[in-house]
Every structure is written in C-alpha cells, then in structure tokens.
Design a protein around this motif. Structure first.
Motif, PDB file in Angstrom:
ATOM      1  N   TYR A 181      -5.953   1.547  -2.903  1.00 31.44           N
ATOM      2  CA  TYR A 181      -4.569   2.007  -2.750  1.00 31.44           C
ATOM      3  C   TYR A 181      -3.727   1.506  -3.923  1.00 31.44           C
TER       4      TYR A 181
ATOM      5  N   LEU B  46      -3.442   5.279   1.653  1.00 33.07           N
ATOM      6  CA  LEU B  46      -4.474   4.249   1.674  1.00 33.07           C
ATOM      7  C   LEU B  46      -5.787   4.983   1.897  1.00 33.07           C
TER       8      LEU B  46
ATOM      9  N   CYS C 156      -1.181  -5.305   2.407  1.00 32.65           N
ATOM     10  CA  CYS C 156      -0.227  -4.384   3.020  1.00 32.65           C
ATOM     11  C   CYS C 156       0.716  -5.156   3.937  1.00 32.65           C
TER      12      CYS C 156
ATOM     13  N   MET D 288       2.494  -1.347   0.223  1.00 33.05           N
ATOM     14  CA  MET D 288       1.268  -1.809  -0.423  1.00 33.05           C
ATOM     15  C   MET D 288       1.681  -2.551  -1.692  1.00 33.05           C
TER      16      MET D 288
ATOM     17  N   CYS E  28       3.521   3.376   1.802  1.00 29.68           N
ATOM     18  CA  CYS E  28       2.327   4.135   2.202  1.00 29.68           C
ATOM     19  C   CYS E  28       2.753   5.340   3.035  1.00 29.68           C
TER      20      CYS E  28
END
Length: 407
Positions: free
Chosen positions: A236, A220, A48, A102, A72
């Motif tokens: 995710y 997530l 991330c 992500m 996200c």
C-alpha cells in the motif's frame, strides 16, 4: 479535589508512550523516559491507523498531512500472479467519521512526538509540552508508591506511572506479579520493506502502473498464494504516494522458534525474495530494489488478568501484544492513551488508583476481544465477518462513550 496538576511519569517513547503524553500534557506535568536516543525504534516501514485511532488523534492536534498519511479507500485482493480477485471499496470517513490512514511508522512517531512536545499555541491545545528524557532506562517500579528507579540508581516519584515499554516489557511483572506471562511466537514470520518511488525509477526505469494514485486508487492490496504455503503479500502507498510498504507473511522456520528478536531486526533480503519468487514478477522486481529489510517472527500474548496496580498502568504492547493481522495494535495503544483523559488535576492518590482500575475495566475487555478477533483473522473468515470485526474496531468513540455503554 484541587486544581493542581498531577506529576505523570511515562515509560517509553514509542507510539503508546507518546500518544499517552499527548493526551496527558493538556492537564498535567508529564515526563517521558526513553532508554534509547531520539531515533530509537523508528523503522520506516508502513502501518495503518484506523478511524478509531484517527478520531482520537485529531482531537490532540495531530496533522495527517504532516504525517504523510494516505487515506485508504478500500481493499483489493489478487492471486499471487497479480490477477484481480475482488475489489472492495470502503468509505471509511462516511462509515466511521474519519479516514483510515496508511503511513510510515517513523512518520507517525515523529508526529506524536510533535503533539507531545510542541507548544500549545502550535497545536491549538492547552498545557505545557511533555519533557522527554532520552538514553535513560527505568530498571525498577514500585506501583503502589508510584516510584521508578533509573539505571543510574536515582529514584523518581510521580503521582501516576504509565508503563509503555513495549512487547518485551521488563516492568510488566511489577504490575501483574507474574514473571511467566509473556508474548509467544505464533508460527508466522513477517518481512517488511518500504521502497521509495525514486529508487524504483532509478532501478527499473519507471514506476509500475499500480504505483500511481490513479492506478492504485489508494487501496490496500493483498496477494495470496492459495497453494497451501500460507504466504501473503500486502502492499500500500505511504507518504503522499512517494513510498510503498510491502509486508510479506509466511510460516516461520522451525529453527527460529527459540530466537528472540526486535520488531526492528534486519531481515535477509535474499531469503525474502526466494520465498516470494513465484509472485507477480513486477512486484518481485520492486522488492529487489529494497535497501532495508526488516523481519519479525509474529508474537502475541494471552490476555493479562489486570493492567493496573496501585498508581501504575500498563498500556500499548506492554498490556496487549497482538499480531498486525488486523492492523489494530497501534490503534489499541491510541485508545489506551485516550482513556487517560479520566485522570483529572487534583486527584488524591486513592482517586488515581480507582481511576486506573476504572480504565482497566473498560480497556482490558475490549483489547482482549480485538486480540481474539485478530487470531481468528489468520483463518478463513467471510467478508461479512471481517466487516463486523471492522465495525467493532473502528466504531470506538473514546473512553467517555465507552463508559456510557457500561451504564
């Protein structure tokens, strides 16, 4: 001060090194030395990039879509059976000015390679592309003279050296003058896999409902065992929802306490499945589809007492090894790279050394705070405390704003 460009040497072409090269190329002559080939250390598992990193990258010609980043929209927590415990939406862009993305680690590195080496006209930036020299190890460093020694014995001189050779940096002691300070294991092991939608369809006939963007809502997702075993599974979407990352965290077996391995070491798929066999069966079935499993015994490092010496500076994991429990390791490396904007064309050697010391005075305390917060993240903390830490992390606006805060 003249307008002549500095000759900058960057050691390492991971996220820290390429982010540094992307910043420095606009005003300087940059050469990156990488001990591996172009595909070295490009694992396809997920990571991330938070707004503090994204805000910086966007100013360097970074293209989130090209990198396959999925914005996200918050977090969801579940018990190990997959029953929803909490849904916590977050408007990252509204709160911090940029998305949290992500993405696959390899896609991020590829995009950083592009921002470091593509033409200025393609990126909409200034300066010549950085030159990347592969299969060339740097075996020694004289930080005061800004000299490096390559594996073939040749010596290269620069105006400044940026050391981004990773968690097990061989050159760190040349700056810290301390051979003993190095990363140590934290007692946690992380299995990491990335599974494609295509492979899941072939193996299981169809995708789970939570895989699709409508069912997942770009969250997530975190499943916790809550049975005293300290097992956590996070998953995710990646690459426009075509892939999905699974990170499986559990206590480290005692027989691996003295084993040193790479972040990209191959893991035992059977061991991973056995450790999470009582988790949601749909998720367990997806894990079984994985064709590549990576694992790493998590490490961090006590804060260094300095990152710079002479005209050399540590950045990235070489400077501040931390676990991924806050997802801030790569973001700290991107922030380190942004701080190199303080290096200006025509600086004297004395001015370069002073500037690196100035960078150290801002970056080292902040990275230390993030490290301490990351350690705390492994314990039970309140939602309010987690959000306060996120505000601290994601609210960073670059080196110039940070310097204003010191005035």
């Amino acid at each position: 001060m003249s307008d002549s460009k500095l000759k900058v040497i960057v050691i390492g072409s991971g996220i820290a090194g390429l982010a540094a090269a992307s910043v420095l190329r606009e005003h300087h002559v940059v050469t990156v030395y990488e001990r591996g080939d172009r595909q070295f250390a490009t694992g396809g598992q997920g990571m991330c990039v938070f707004p503090n990193g994204v805000n910086i990258l966007l100013s360097r010609g970074f293209d989130p879509y090209h990198a396959g980043g999925v914005p996200c929209k918050g977090y969801r927590s579940f018990n190990k059976s997959g029953e929803l415990v909490e849904d916590f939406p977050i408007d990252f862009r509204g709160r911090y000015g940029a998305d949290m993305l992500m993405m696959k680690r390899s896609d991020l590195r590829d995009e950083l390679m592009r921002t470091a080496t593509a033409s200025a006209s393609e990126l909409g930036v200034n300066g010549d592309p950085a030159r990347v020299v592969f299969n060339t190890s740097v075996v020694d460093l004289d930080p005061d003279a800004s000299l490096i020694t390559l594996s073939d014995g040749s010596i290269v001189e620069g105006d400044v050296v940026i050391v981004a050779d990773g968690i097990h940096s061989g050159l760190r002691p040349k700056i810290t003058l301390d051979e003993q300070q190095r990363p140590k294991k934290t007692g946690l092991t992380l299995f990491r896999i990335s599974v494609s939608a295509e492979d899941v369809r072939k193996a299981l006939g169809q995708l789970p409902e939570w895989w699709n963007p409508e069912g997942d809502d770009s969250r997530l997702n975190i499943l916790q065992a809550d049975d005293g075993t300290h097992r956590i599974l996070a998953h995710y979407p990646l690459k426009h929802h075509e892939y999905r990352n699974f990170s499986c965290l559990l206590p480290m077996p005692k027989d691996r306490e003295d084993v040193v391995e790479s972040w990209y070491a191959d893991g035992d798929k059977k061991e991973m499945l056995q450790n999470f066999e009582d988790f949601n069966q749909q998720i367990h079935s997806v894990l079984s589809v994985a064709t590549e499993v990576k694992f790493h015994d998590l490490e961090d490092m006590e804060p260094l007492f300095r990152w710079n010496k002479g005209r050399a500076l540590l950045v990235g994991d070489a400077a501040h090894t931390m676990t991924p429990l806050q997802g801030q390791g790569a973001n700290m490396a991107i922030e380190d790279a942004d701080s190199l904007r303080l290096l200006l064309p025509g600086m004297t050697h004395e001015e370069i050394a002073f500037t690196l010391q100035r960078i150290d005075s801002v970056r080292r305390p902040r990275a230390t705070q993030v490290l301490m917060d990351t350690r705390q993240q492994a314990k039970d903390v309140t939602v309010e405390d987690r959000m306060a830490k996120m505000d601290y992390n994601c609210g960073y606006r670059g080196i110039h704003e940070a310097l204003k805060g010191l005035q």
